[in-house]
Scaffold this motif. Structure first.
Motif, PDB file in Angstrom:
ATOM      1  N   LEU A 134      -2.728  50.472 -31.368  1.00  0.00           N
ATOM      2  CA  LEU A 134      -3.313  50.754 -30.059  1.00  0.00           C
ATOM      3  C   LEU A 134      -3.976  49.500 -29.512  1.00  0.00           C
ATOM      4  O   LEU A 134      -4.703  48.809 -30.235  1.00  0.00           O
ATOM      5  CB  LEU A 134      -4.370  51.860 -30.160  1.00  0.00           C
ATOM      6  N   ASN A 135      -3.762  49.228 -28.228  1.00  0.00           N
ATOM      7  CA  ASN A 135      -4.408  48.093 -27.557  1.00  0.00           C
ATOM      8  C   ASN A 135      -5.625  48.601 -26.780  1.00  0.00           C
ATOM      9  O   ASN A 135      -5.560  48.853 -25.582  1.00  0.00           O
ATOM     10  CB  ASN A 135      -3.403  47.409 -26.630  1.00  0.00           C
ATOM     11  N   TYR A 136      -6.734  48.753 -27.509  1.00  0.00           N
ATOM     12  CA  TYR A 136      -7.995  49.207 -26.942  1.00  0.00           C
ATOM     13  C   TYR A 136      -9.135  48.446 -27.606  1.00  0.00           C
ATOM     14  O   TYR A 136      -8.967  47.844 -28.676  1.00  0.00           O
ATOM     15  CB  TYR A 136      -8.216  50.705 -27.202  1.00  0.00           C
ATOM     16  N   GLY A 137     -10.290  48.530 -26.978  1.00  0.00           N
ATOM     17  CA  GLY A 137     -11.500  48.072 -27.614  1.00  0.00           C
ATOM     18  C   GLY A 137     -12.288  49.260 -28.108  1.00  0.00           C
ATOM     19  O   GLY A 137     -12.455  50.250 -27.382  1.00  0.00           O
ATOM     20  N   ALA A 138     -12.774  49.206 -29.343  1.00  0.00           N
ATOM     21  CA  ALA A 138     -13.613  50.273 -29.883  1.00  0.00           C
ATOM     22  C   ALA A 138     -15.030  50.093 -29.350  1.00  0.00           C
ATOM     23  O   ALA A 138     -15.599  49.004 -29.413  1.00  0.00           O
ATOM     24  CB  ALA A 138     -13.609  50.233 -31.401  1.00  0.00           C
ATOM     25  N   SER A 139     -15.597  51.179 -28.829  1.00  0.00           N
ATOM     26  CA  SER A 139     -16.897  51.081 -28.172  1.00  0.00           C
ATOM     27  C   SER A 139     -17.645  52.395 -28.345  1.00  0.00           C
ATOM     28  O   SER A 139     -17.168  53.323 -29.001  1.00  0.00           O
ATOM     29  CB  SER A 139     -16.705  50.738 -26.685  1.00  0.00           C
ATOM     30  N   GLY A 140     -18.809  52.478 -27.723  1.00  0.00           N
ATOM     31  CA  GLY A 140     -19.571  53.720 -27.755  1.00  0.00           C
ATOM     32  C   GLY A 140     -19.138  54.691 -26.680  1.00  0.00           C
ATOM     33  O   GLY A 140     -19.310  55.902 -26.828  1.00  0.00           O
ATOM     34  N   GLU A 176     -12.692  52.628 -25.650  1.00  0.00           N
ATOM     35  CA  GLU A 176     -12.787  54.055 -25.982  1.00  0.00           C
ATOM     36  C   GLU A 176     -13.625  54.239 -27.237  1.00  0.00           C
ATOM     37  O   GLU A 176     -13.619  53.390 -28.134  1.00  0.00           O
ATOM     38  CB  GLU A 176     -11.401  54.663 -26.214  1.00  0.00           C
ATOM     39  N   PRO A 177     -14.356  55.352 -27.335  1.00  0.00           N
ATOM     40  CA  PRO A 177     -15.093  55.661 -28.560  1.00  0.00           C
ATOM     41  C   PRO A 177     -14.139  56.120 -29.656  1.00  0.00           C
ATOM     42  O   PRO A 177     -12.961  56.402 -29.408  1.00  0.00           O
ATOM     43  CB  PRO A 177     -16.033  56.790 -28.127  1.00  0.00           C
ATOM     44  N   ARG A 180     -12.091  59.438 -29.308  1.00  0.00           N
ATOM     45  CA  ARG A 180     -10.997  59.329 -28.347  1.00  0.00           C
ATOM     46  C   ARG A 180      -9.853  58.484 -28.904  1.00  0.00           C
ATOM     47  O   ARG A 180      -8.675  58.798 -28.666  1.00  0.00           O
ATOM     48  CB  ARG A 180     -11.537  58.714 -27.049  1.00  0.00           C
ATOM     49  N   LEU A 181     -10.152  57.449 -29.673  1.00  0.00           N
ATOM     50  CA  LEU A 181      -9.102  56.637 -30.283  1.00  0.00           C
ATOM     51  C   LEU A 181      -8.276  57.467 -31.269  1.00  0.00           C
ATOM     52  O   LEU A 181      -7.055  57.308 -31.355  1.00  0.00           O
ATOM     53  CB  LEU A 181      -9.717  55.427 -30.985  1.00  0.00           C
ATOM     54  N   LEU A 182      -8.933  58.348 -32.001  1.00  0.00           N
ATOM     55  CA  LEU A 182      -8.203  59.231 -32.916  1.00  0.00           C
ATOM     56  C   LEU A 182      -7.259  60.140 -32.135  1.00  0.00           C
ATOM     57  O   LEU A 182      -6.122  60.392 -32.545  1.00  0.00           O
ATOM     58  CB  LEU A 182      -9.182  60.075 -33.733  1.00  0.00           C
ATOM     59  N   GLU A 183      -7.729  60.597 -30.993  1.00  0.00           N
ATOM     60  CA  GLU A 183      -6.905  61.470 -30.150  1.00  0.00           C
ATOM     61  C   GLU A 183      -5.715  60.701 -29.568  1.00  0.00           C
ATOM     62  O   GLU A 183      -4.580  61.184 -29.604  1.00  0.00           O
ATOM     63  CB  GLU A 183      -7.771  62.036 -29.024  1.00  0.00           C
ATOM     64  N   ILE A 184      -5.979  59.517 -29.043  1.00  0.00           N
ATOM     65  CA  ILE A 184      -4.900  58.705 -28.460  1.00  0.00           C
ATOM     66  C   ILE A 184      -3.866  58.336 -29.533  1.00  0.00           C
ATOM     67  O   ILE A 184      -2.661  58.290 -29.275  1.00  0.00           O
ATOM     68  CB  ILE A 184      -5.484  57.430 -27.817  1.00  0.00           C
ATOM     69  N   GLY A 185      -4.340  58.078 -30.730  1.00  0.00           N
ATOM     70  CA  GLY A 185      -3.448  57.722 -31.822  1.00  0.00           C
ATOM     71  C   GLY A 185      -2.662  58.887 -32.386  1.00  0.00           C
ATOM     72  O   GLY A 185      -1.854  58.710 -33.296  1.00  0.00           O
TER      73      GLY A 185
END
Length: 270
Positions: A134-140, A176-177, A180-185
């Motif tokens: 995934l091309n995202y930044g992990a954030s709060g 994304e927190p 949400r990353l788990l969901e997108i993945g």
């Protein structure tokens, strides 16, 4: 460190790889070669961009095996399900496979769009089809930033979001927190064996805002803490939040004297 000492150290590090003669030849005579391929255990190929300092990740994660003790401690019956925040070019994922662990499910998240492309290629050429990139930044929280593309792929941070100088390349990246990353993945695992976090300072915001039920989906956490003596309060809050979710540190707590380092937690049964 002198230039000669630095060169000698780099040459010695190459000896850990299957194509060491070629790597040493390239380093001696073609130091400006942009793309370099490392062969690992005669089985894996890792494509690096020498202009972005990818090789440092290759040597730390594969030649030095900095994560290997934590991977072994987290695996169950030779299998591992994990989330990799700060995936860079995929060396962590290759390290898992190099230990002979079966990847049952994995989500690897990389902030930099250019580094992400090398991550995708390295996963594909090594047959790691169970790793979702995934091309995202992990954030709060959800959002987006303007990311300045620097000369070092290892220093990308959600806080480096302004051009360093006129004409610098800037890309828009979504944040994304963890939930949400788990969901997108497309996560199907009710429980993961390991959460790996190397987010260049974003670990504090990430942990602060993560719901406890999300963090409890992991059995272990390995995290590189990026802090200074002025950040001890944030470190204390991070440890407190992780502890409230049932995790116990395996090893000494981070201190300003230890500097950046890997910290490991195991979740205790309720």
């Amino acid at each position: 460190m002198s230039r000669f000492t630095e060169l000698l150290s780099g040459l010695k590090a190459n000896l850990a790889f299957s194509n060491a003669p070629l790597l040493i030849f390239q380093r001696l005579f073609f130091r400006n070669l942009p793309i370099v391929t490392y062969r690992w255990k005669d089985r894996f190929s890792i494509i690096c961009d020498a202009r972005r300092m990818d090789a440092q990740s290759v040597k730390e994660l594969l030649a030095d095996g900095v994560y290997n003790p934590f991977l072994r401690a987290s695996a169950r019956d030779g299998r591992l399900a994990y989330v990799n925040l700060g995936a860079n070019i995929g060396c962590f994922d290759i390290a898992v496979a190099g230990l002979g662990l079966e990847i049952t499910e994995a989500i690897s998240v990389e902030l930099n769009p250019l580094t992400y492309h090398r991550l995708v290629v390295n996963l594909e050429i090594n047959g790691l089809e169970r790793v979702k990139a995934l091309n995202y930044g992990a954030s709060g929280r959800s959002g987006e930033i303007k990311l300045t593309i620097t000369d070092c792929s290892l220093s990308d941070s959600i806080y480096h979001n302004l051009p360093a100088e006129p004409g610098a390349e800037v890309r828009t990246v979504c944040l994304e927190p963890l939930a949400r990353l788990l969901e997108i993945g497309g996560s199907t695992a009710g429980e993961f064996d390991l959460l790996k976090v190397d987010c260049e300072g974003a670990e504090f915001e990430l942990v602060e805002h993560v719901p406890p039920e999300t963090l409890r989906r992991f059995r272990h956490i390995v995290m590189e803490i990026h802090a200074s003596a002025a950040d001890t309060g944030a470190v204390d809050a991070l440890y407190a939040k992780v502890g409230q979710c049932g995790f116990r540190p395996e090893g000494p707590k981070w201190t300003p004297q230890t500097g950046s380092g890997l910290c490991f937690w195991s979740r205790q049964p309720l």
